[in-house]
Design an enzyme around this catalytic site. Structure first.
Site, short mmCIF file in Angstrom:
data_model
loop_
_atom_site.label_atom_id
_atom_site.label_comp_id
_atom_site.label_asym_id
_atom_site.label_seq_id
_atom_site.Cartn_x
_atom_site.Cartn_y
_atom_site.Cartn_z
N GLU A 1 0.83 -1.22 0.00
CA GLU A 1 0.00 0.00 0.00
C GLU A 1 0.86 1.26 0.00
O GLU A 1 1.04 1.90 1.05
CB GLU A 1 -0.97 0.01 1.19
N GLU B 1 -6.17 -7.16 -1.59
CA GLU B 1 -6.61 -7.06 -0.19
C GLU B 1 -7.93 -6.31 -0.13
O GLU B 1 -8.09 -5.28 -0.79
CB GLU B 1 -5.56 -6.32 0.65
#
Length: 295
Positions: A124, A216
């Site tokens: 991320e 995710e």
């Protein structure tokens, strides 16, 4: 713009992500992966290897060994293994560039002949431009390609892999300036209670131009905790099914928080099949993954 099998057929992988593999070792046993492969009918296991927070940077050889062991366990059960270089803080992937090159050189060399490995090179990215992320990707991908010339590589996107939306941008910046490499996909993450219609609209738009992989997602808020938002989760999974976008749910672990698939303390009990050990989120995700697809 889809993931395809060896015959060129569009496919959708559906499975789960681990939590930090160095924090919850009792959750990632043979029995756990047996349950995912046979009871859940999952075909994807994401191996979340944290880089900071006591992860890879603290024990490179130990964590590399854990990842490789889980790749083998997934392979033995007919599941794909998504190797996740789990960066979060700091959000600039360049901070871990040297570590990433070292790690991916080793795992790609060791697993190059396997058919079940997908590489996720930056979980991320946040607080940095798409240009910075792209530069990082174009330095790490050749390290993988030197050993595994055609393995699929997933590149994280701006704003916690939101295609830029969470930082006021959009997928247009990626479409206009894609990573210069073949067999690359782009990560999108969402948390159903926080990310709704405007994010779904962005994914629908981006999917027409970019190969996307939801490496995710959570059924709860972006904190990873709170109540399950069933309505938004179902809307998301219906969309991903329609667009044939692969996904991994966060997270197959027993931490006491809303996103956990397993009830607190369940991993120590060693039973993973059925709905008994599962939280509300776990029951919802299991039922979606168990629904047959055409793969």
């Amino acid at each position: 713009m889809n993931l395809c099998n060896a015959a060129g057929k569009k496919i959708q992988l559906r499975g789960v992500s681990s939590h930090g593999i160095h924090w919850f070792p009792s959750c990632y046993t043979g029995a756990a992966l047996d349950a995912l492969a046979t009871d859940w009918n999952a075909d994807l296991f994401r191996i979340a290897m944290y880089v900071q927070e006591g992860g890879y940077e603290s024990d490179p050889s130990g964590l590399t060994g854990k990842v490789n062991s889980l790749v083998d366990m997934a392979e033995a059960r007919g599941m794909y293994a998504l190797i996740d270089f789990h960066i979060l803080n700091p959000g600039d992937p360049s901070y871990n560039l040297t570590r990433a090159k070292e790690f991916f050189a080793k795992v790609a060399a060791r697993n190059a002949t396997k058919k079940n490995v997908i590489y996720e090179i930056a979980n991320e990215p946040n607080g940095v431009s798409w240009a910075t992320i792209k530069s990082y990707a174009e330095q790490v991908i050749p390290v993988i390609r030197a050993n595994d010339p055609d393995g699929v590589v997933v590149v994280g996107t701006r704003g916690w892999s939101s295609l830029g939306v969470s930082e006021g941008s959009s997928s247009t910046e990626i479409i206009n300036n894609p990573v210069n490499a073949a067999n690359v996909m782009y990560a999108f993450h969402f948390y159903a209670a926080s990310h709704k219609d405007n994010y779904r609209a962005e994914v629908t738009k981006a999917a027409a131009s970019l190969p996307l992989f939801v490496t995710e997602f959570g059924t709860v808020s972006a904190s990873g905790d709170g109540a399950v938002d069933t309505t938004s989760t179902d809307a998301w999974l219906d969309l991903l099914d329609k667009l044939k976008i692969s996904y991994a749910n966060w997270n197959f672990g027993d931490k006491s928080e809303g996103s956990s698939i397993l009830k607190s303390g369940a991993c120590g009990g060693g039973t993973f099949s059925g709905t008994g050990p599962l939280t509300e989120s776990g029951r919802l995700i299991r039922s979606r993954i168990r629904t047959a697809d055409d793969f």
